[in-house]
Design a protein around this motif. Structure first.
Motif, PDB file in Angstrom:
ATOM      1  N   SER A  82     -31.783 -55.484 -38.254  1.00  0.00           N
ATOM      2  CA  SER A  82     -32.677 -54.453 -38.768  1.00  0.00           C
ATOM      3  C   SER A  82     -32.002 -53.741 -39.946  1.00  0.00           C
ATOM      4  O   SER A  82     -30.819 -53.945 -40.235  1.00  0.00           O
ATOM      5  CB  SER A  82     -33.029 -53.454 -37.658  1.00  0.00           C
ATOM      6  N   LYS A  83     -32.759 -52.899 -40.607  1.00  0.00           N
ATOM      7  CA  LYS A  83     -32.236 -52.248 -41.813  1.00  0.00           C
ATOM      8  C   LYS A  83     -31.029 -51.371 -41.500  1.00  0.00           C
ATOM      9  O   LYS A  83     -29.986 -51.482 -42.165  1.00  0.00           O
ATOM     10  CB  LYS A  83     -33.359 -51.425 -42.456  1.00  0.00           C
ATOM     11  N   TYR A  84     -31.128 -50.546 -40.493  1.00  0.00           N
ATOM     12  CA  TYR A  84     -30.034 -49.622 -40.201  1.00  0.00           C
ATOM     13  C   TYR A  84     -28.846 -50.340 -39.563  1.00  0.00           C
ATOM     14  O   TYR A  84     -27.696 -49.945 -39.783  1.00  0.00           O
ATOM     15  CB  TYR A  84     -30.537 -48.503 -39.303  1.00  0.00           C
ATOM     16  N   ASP A  85     -29.085 -51.387 -38.788  1.00  0.00           N
ATOM     17  CA  ASP A  85     -27.968 -52.174 -38.270  1.00  0.00           C
ATOM     18  C   ASP A  85     -27.216 -52.852 -39.408  1.00  0.00           C
ATOM     19  O   ASP A  85     -25.984 -52.974 -39.374  1.00  0.00           O
ATOM     20  CB  ASP A  85     -28.472 -53.219 -37.285  1.00  0.00           C
ATOM     21  N   ARG A 101     -27.493 -42.869 -39.611  1.00  0.00           N
ATOM     22  CA  ARG A 101     -28.738 -42.607 -38.874  1.00  0.00           C
ATOM     23  C   ARG A 101     -29.950 -42.765 -39.779  1.00  0.00           C
ATOM     24  O   ARG A 101     -31.010 -43.180 -39.328  1.00  0.00           O
ATOM     25  CB  ARG A 101     -28.716 -41.199 -38.277  1.00  0.00           C
ATOM     26  N   THR A 102     -29.767 -42.412 -41.033  1.00  0.00           N
ATOM     27  CA  THR A 102     -30.826 -42.561 -42.025  1.00  0.00           C
ATOM     28  C   THR A 102     -30.266 -43.303 -43.234  1.00  0.00           C
ATOM     29  O   THR A 102     -29.051 -43.542 -43.341  1.00  0.00           O
ATOM     30  CB  THR A 102     -31.374 -41.193 -42.462  1.00  0.00           C
ATOM     31  N   LYS A 103     -31.133 -43.643 -44.150  1.00  0.00           N
ATOM     32  CA  LYS A 103     -30.692 -44.383 -45.339  1.00  0.00           C
ATOM     33  C   LYS A 103     -29.813 -43.521 -46.226  1.00  0.00           C
ATOM     34  O   LYS A 103     -28.855 -44.021 -46.840  1.00  0.00           O
ATOM     35  CB  LYS A 103     -31.924 -44.878 -46.110  1.00  0.00           C
ATOM     36  N   SER A 104     -30.094 -42.233 -46.304  1.00  0.00           N
ATOM     37  CA  SER A 104     -29.266 -41.349 -47.122  1.00  0.00           C
ATOM     38  C   SER A 104     -27.859 -41.203 -46.556  1.00  0.00           C
ATOM     39  O   SER A 104     -26.898 -40.971 -47.316  1.00  0.00           O
ATOM     40  CB  SER A 104     -29.933 -39.969 -47.221  1.00  0.00           C
ATOM     41  N   ASP A 105     -27.705 -41.354 -45.241  1.00  0.00           N
ATOM     42  CA  ASP A 105     -26.366 -41.307 -44.652  1.00  0.00           C
ATOM     43  C   ASP A 105     -25.488 -42.448 -45.146  1.00  0.00           C
ATOM     44  O   ASP A 105     -24.257 -42.327 -45.143  1.00  0.00           O
ATOM     45  CB  ASP A 105     -26.461 -41.369 -43.122  1.00  0.00           C
ATOM     46  N   PHE A 106     -26.117 -43.538 -45.580  1.00  0.00           N
ATOM     47  CA  PHE A 106     -25.353 -44.691 -46.061  1.00  0.00           C
ATOM     48  C   PHE A 106     -25.225 -44.709 -47.587  1.00  0.00           C
ATOM     49  O   PHE A 106     -24.158 -45.031 -48.126  1.00  0.00           O
ATOM     50  CB  PHE A 106     -26.025 -45.977 -45.595  1.00  0.00           C
ATOM     51  N   ILE A 107     -26.300 -44.391 -48.303  1.00  0.00           N
ATOM     52  CA  ILE A 107     -26.321 -44.578 -49.745  1.00  0.00           C
ATOM     53  C   ILE A 107     -25.299 -43.698 -50.445  1.00  0.00           C
ATOM     54  O   ILE A 107     -24.542 -44.149 -51.321  1.00  0.00           O
ATOM     55  CB  ILE A 107     -27.741 -44.318 -50.297  1.00  0.00           C
ATOM     56  N   GLU A 108     -25.235 -42.442 -50.095  1.00  0.00           N
ATOM     57  CA  GLU A 108     -24.337 -41.529 -50.810  1.00  0.00           C
ATOM     58  C   GLU A 108     -22.861 -41.884 -50.612  1.00  0.00           C
ATOM     59  O   GLU A 108     -22.116 -42.003 -51.608  1.00  0.00           O
ATOM     60  CB  GLU A 108     -24.621 -40.092 -50.355  1.00  0.00           C
ATOM     61  N   PRO A 109     -22.356 -42.098 -49.388  1.00  0.00           N
ATOM     62  CA  PRO A 109     -20.941 -42.505 -49.265  1.00  0.00           C
ATOM     63  C   PRO A 109     -20.662 -43.876 -49.869  1.00  0.00           C
ATOM     64  O   PRO A 109     -19.577 -44.095 -50.438  1.00  0.00           O
ATOM     65  CB  PRO A 109     -20.712 -42.509 -47.745  1.00  0.00           C
ATOM     66  N   PHE A 110     -21.624 -44.792 -49.773  1.00  0.00           N
ATOM     67  CA  PHE A 110     -21.410 -46.129 -50.331  1.00  0.00           C
ATOM     68  C   PHE A 110     -21.354 -46.080 -51.853  1.00  0.00           C
ATOM     69  O   PHE A 110     -20.571 -46.811 -52.487  1.00  0.00           O
ATOM     70  CB  PHE A 110     -22.527 -47.064 -49.868  1.00  0.00           C
ATOM     71  N   SER A 111     -22.155 -45.226 -52.466  1.00  0.00           N
ATOM     72  CA  SER A 111     -22.102 -45.075 -53.922  1.00  0.00           C
ATOM     73  C   SER A 111     -20.748 -44.518 -54.367  1.00  0.00           C
ATOM     74  O   SER A 111     -20.177 -44.968 -55.377  1.00  0.00           O
ATOM     75  CB  SER A 111     -23.243 -44.167 -54.380  1.00  0.00           C
ATOM     76  N   ARG A 112     -20.202 -43.549 -53.662  1.00  0.00           N
ATOM     77  CA  ARG A 112     -18.867 -43.034 -53.995  1.00  0.00           C
ATOM     78  C   ARG A 112     -17.807 -44.114 -53.831  1.00  0.00           C
ATOM     79  O   ARG A 112     -16.864 -44.199 -54.645  1.00  0.00           O
ATOM     80  CB  ARG A 112     -18.537 -41.831 -53.106  1.00  0.00           C
ATOM     81  N   PHE A 113     -17.960 -44.962 -52.814  1.00  0.00           N
ATOM     82  CA  PHE A 113     -17.001 -46.048 -52.601  1.00  0.00           C
ATOM     83  C   PHE A 113     -17.034 -47.035 -53.764  1.00  0.00           C
ATOM     84  O   PHE A 113     -15.965 -47.493 -54.239  1.00  0.00           O
ATOM     85  CB  PHE A 113     -17.335 -46.760 -51.293  1.00  0.00           C
ATOM     86  N   LEU A 114     -18.205 -47.362 -54.275  1.00  0.00           N
ATOM     87  CA  LEU A 114     -18.303 -48.295 -55.401  1.00  0.00           C
ATOM     88  C   LEU A 114     -17.675 -47.712 -56.661  1.00  0.00           C
ATOM     89  O   LEU A 114     -16.968 -48.433 -57.411  1.00  0.00           O
ATOM     90  CB  LEU A 114     -19.777 -48.655 -55.661  1.00  0.00           C
ATOM     91  N   ASN A 115     -17.893 -46.449 -56.910  1.00  0.00           N
ATOM     92  CA  ASN A 115     -17.295 -45.822 -58.090  1.00  0.00           C
ATOM     93  C   ASN A 115     -15.773 -45.728 -57.968  1.00  0.00           C
ATOM     94  O   ASN A 115     -15.052 -45.936 -58.960  1.00  0.00           O
ATOM     95  CB  ASN A 115     -17.900 -44.427 -58.300  1.00  0.00           C
ATOM     96  N   ASP A 116     -15.268 -45.444 -56.797  1.00  0.00           N
ATOM     97  CA  ASP A 116     -13.824 -45.407 -56.609  1.00  0.00           C
ATOM     98  C   ASP A 116     -13.200 -46.786 -56.806  1.00  0.00           C
ATOM     99  O   ASP A 116     -12.117 -46.916 -57.390  1.00  0.00           O
ATOM    100  CB  ASP A 116     -13.496 -44.891 -55.213  1.00  0.00           C
ATOM    101  N   ALA A 117     -13.892 -47.841 -56.321  1.00  0.00           N
ATOM    102  CA  ALA A 117     -13.371 -49.201 -56.531  1.00  0.00           C
ATOM    103  C   ALA A 117     -13.363 -49.570 -58.011  1.00  0.00           C
ATOM    104  O   ALA A 117     -12.438 -50.259 -58.488  1.00  0.00           O
ATOM    105  CB  ALA A 117     -14.221 -50.201 -55.738  1.00  0.00           C
ATOM    106  N   HIS A 118     -14.367 -49.115 -58.741  1.00  0.00           N
ATOM    107  CA  HIS A 118     -14.388 -49.399 -60.182  1.00  0.00           C
ATOM    108  C   HIS A 118     -13.254 -48.678 -60.887  1.00  0.00           C
ATOM    109  O   HIS A 118     -12.667 -49.226 -61.846  1.00  0.00           O
ATOM    110  CB  HIS A 118     -15.743 -48.978 -60.764  1.00  0.00           C
ATOM    111  N   GLU A 119     -12.949 -47.472 -60.465  1.00  0.00           N
ATOM    112  CA  GLU A 119     -11.825 -46.763 -61.057  1.00  0.00           C
ATOM    113  C   GLU A 119     -10.509 -47.470 -60.743  1.00  0.00           C
ATOM    114  O   GLU A 119      -9.575 -47.439 -61.567  1.00  0.00           O
ATOM    115  CB  GLU A 119     -11.783 -45.328 -60.528  1.00  0.00           C
ATOM    116  N   GLU A 120     -10.423 -48.135 -59.615  1.00  0.00           N
ATOM    117  CA  GLU A 120      -9.221 -48.894 -59.260  1.00  0.00           C
ATOM    118  C   GLU A 120      -9.195 -50.273 -59.907  1.00  0.00           C
ATOM    119  O   GLU A 120      -8.243 -51.029 -59.688  1.00  0.00           O
ATOM    120  CB  GLU A 120      -9.135 -49.057 -57.743  1.00  0.00           C
ATOM    121  N   LYS A 121     -10.256 -50.590 -60.700  1.00  0.00           N
ATOM    122  CA  LYS A 121     -10.387 -51.901 -61.343  1.00  0.00           C
ATOM    123  C   LYS A 121     -10.416 -53.028 -60.309  1.00  0.00           C
ATOM    124  O   LYS A 121      -9.786 -54.077 -60.474  1.00  0.00           O
ATOM    125  CB  LYS A 121      -9.264 -52.132 -62.354  1.00  0.00           C
TER     126      LYS A 121
END
Length: 453
Positions: A82-85, A101-121
């Motif tokens: 399922s989507k949340y799983d 629990r909701t989509k916003s619980d995932f999107i915001e931390p995941f977006s910060r993780f992607l930006n941090d990985a880009h900063e680490e090249k």
């Protein structure tokens, strides 16, 4: 079991994806370099397809091993979620300490993780194995994840790995938005005969074999059975080595491979023809057809409409018929029923009495109950129309009866009207004529005398 017999360090043809036994042919090296370029250059969506047992999973494991330290990777082994799983599994594999629990619980931390990985090249790779099991709603969620990007760079690489039928899934109209975002695709074909022989020799050498355990004819028989699929090669070779060790033969011949082939409970089916895009056409779909009952040829829509019209006309005629005609029809139907279906216990030949319809509603008849005291029970004729009327008694003409009586003399008549003449005086002589006023009493006494004699 047979390692010591052949002098091996471990079994060479295990089904598990051991990276130490990875054999890289020309097509595998080309696929690995293409996919590695797509990941390290942040190309976005990548696609690797191939038939069952062509070595896709082994190639992916080699790719993850080569880019280790240069990219964050997460592999989803089964996308039937399922989507949340799906969001929870992605967060756990990337090491994100969040509770979804909701989509916003995932999107915001995941977006910060992607930006941090880009900063680490470092690149971020999301591997989705068995992609043919994806449903449309989850494919849309995955597509929307690719929108987490910068103006100058892609932040997330999504790698689909699936069987050839995933190509037909992407060609469906509802998935065209995802299909147009895929930048690199590669399809792995089965091995040819020469590659099959090299594959067998490579795995035997990696396991520690000091000589060619399989003869050239045996390897040719292995290719005829497996048709170049590495998984089928491993199955038939492992079984052949076991049977050869049981008969103490260190070199495997064609005969042993043929005998092992007969003991395997399945054979490879014919593969579908290849298309222009180097992808195999999907198997033809069979649709369920419910069993249809055979209709009678005489029952058609036109005939049904005709029957309905006839019934409507007849019903209208009965409704608008005058009451006298209705009474006449009911009387005729009642008489016909009494004629052909007489009342039980009475002869059918007796004609029922004819009752006037104009007075039948108010007429009352007397019915006699058998084996019961004789009493007149008045019942309306409309309630019991099937009861028969008793026969009418004959008319009695008193004047004619008196004329037929013999004349009596006036002197012999009793002096009083109510006095009874003596029995001895009553005689059948023509000279004794009763008085006309006492004619009825005289006649009754005469009948009693005749009856007594």
């Amino acid at each position: 079991m047979y390692e010591s017999f052949y002098g091996l360090k471990k079994k060479p043809f295990q089904i598990t994806t051991d990276p130490s036994f990875l054999w890289m042919g020309n097509k595998h090296r080309e696929a690995l370099s293409t996919l590695k370029y797509g990941v390290m250059d942040n190309k976005g969506f990548l696609l690797l397809t191939g038939e069952v047992g062509t070595g896709k999973t082994t190639l992916i494991n080699r790719l993850v091993e080569d880019i280790h330290g240069k990219a964050y990777t997460a592999k989803i082994p089964d996308p039937g979620l399922s989507k949340y799983d799906f969001y929870r599994m992605v967060s756990r594999y990337f090491g994100l300490p969040i509770e979804v629990r909701t989509k916003s619980d995932f999107i915001e931390p995941f977006s910060r993780f992607l930006n941090d990985a880009h900063e680490e090249k470092k690149s971020v790779l999301l591997l989705i194995d068995e992609a043919q099991r994806l449903k449309h709603d989850l494919m849309e969620e995955i597509r929307l994840l690719s929108n987490l990007e910068r103006q100058d760079a892609k932040l997330l690489n999504i790698f689909f790995v699936g069987q050839n039928e995933f190509n037909s899934i992407l060609l469906q109209p509802e998935n065209r938005a995802l299909m147009r975002r895929i930048t690199i695709t590669y399809n792995i074909d089965p091995l040819d005969q020469s590659e099959t022989c090299e594959y067998i020799r490579h795995r035997l050498k990696t396991a520690g074999a000091g000589y060619d355990i399989f003869s050239a004819a045996a390897m040719e028989a292995v290719f005829d059975f497996s048709r170049g699929y590495p998984r089928q090669i491993n199955i038939i070779c492992d079984l052949a080595m076991f049977f050869s060790s049981q008969v103490s033969r260190r070199t495997i011949s064609r005969k042993i491979v043929s005998q092992c082939r007969e003991r395997i409970s399945f054979t490879m089916d014919e593969l579908p023809a290849e298309t222009k895009n180097n992808s195999r056409t999907p198997a033809p779909k069979t649709f369920y057809k419910p069993v249809q009952k055979e209709r009678r040829s005489w029952f058609t829509a036109g005939r049904a409409l005709g029957v309905a019209v006839v019934l409507l006309v007849l019903g209208s005629g009965v409704y608008f018929t005058p009451d006298p005609m209705k009474d006449r029809a009911r009387r005729w139907a009642r008489e016909a029923y009494q004629t052909y279906f007489p009342v039980s216990g009475k002869p059918s030949g007796v004609e029922p009495p004819i009752v006037n319809a104009s007075t039948s509603g108010n007429a009352e008849v007397a019915t006699v109950v058998p084996d019961a005291p004789q009493q007149a029970v008045k019942t309306p004729l409309a309630v019991e129309p099937l009861l028969r009327m008793p026969n009418r008694p004959p008319d009695f003409n008193l004047a004619a009866a008196i004329d037929d009586l013999p004349r009596a003399s006036v002197s012999a008549a009793p002096s009083a009207a109510n006095s009874e003449p003596p029995v001895a005086a009553v005689t059948t002589s023509s000279a004794e004529l009763p008085d006309p006023a006492d004619a009825i009493d005289w006649l009754l006494k005469k009948r009693k005398q005749e009856t007594g004699q």
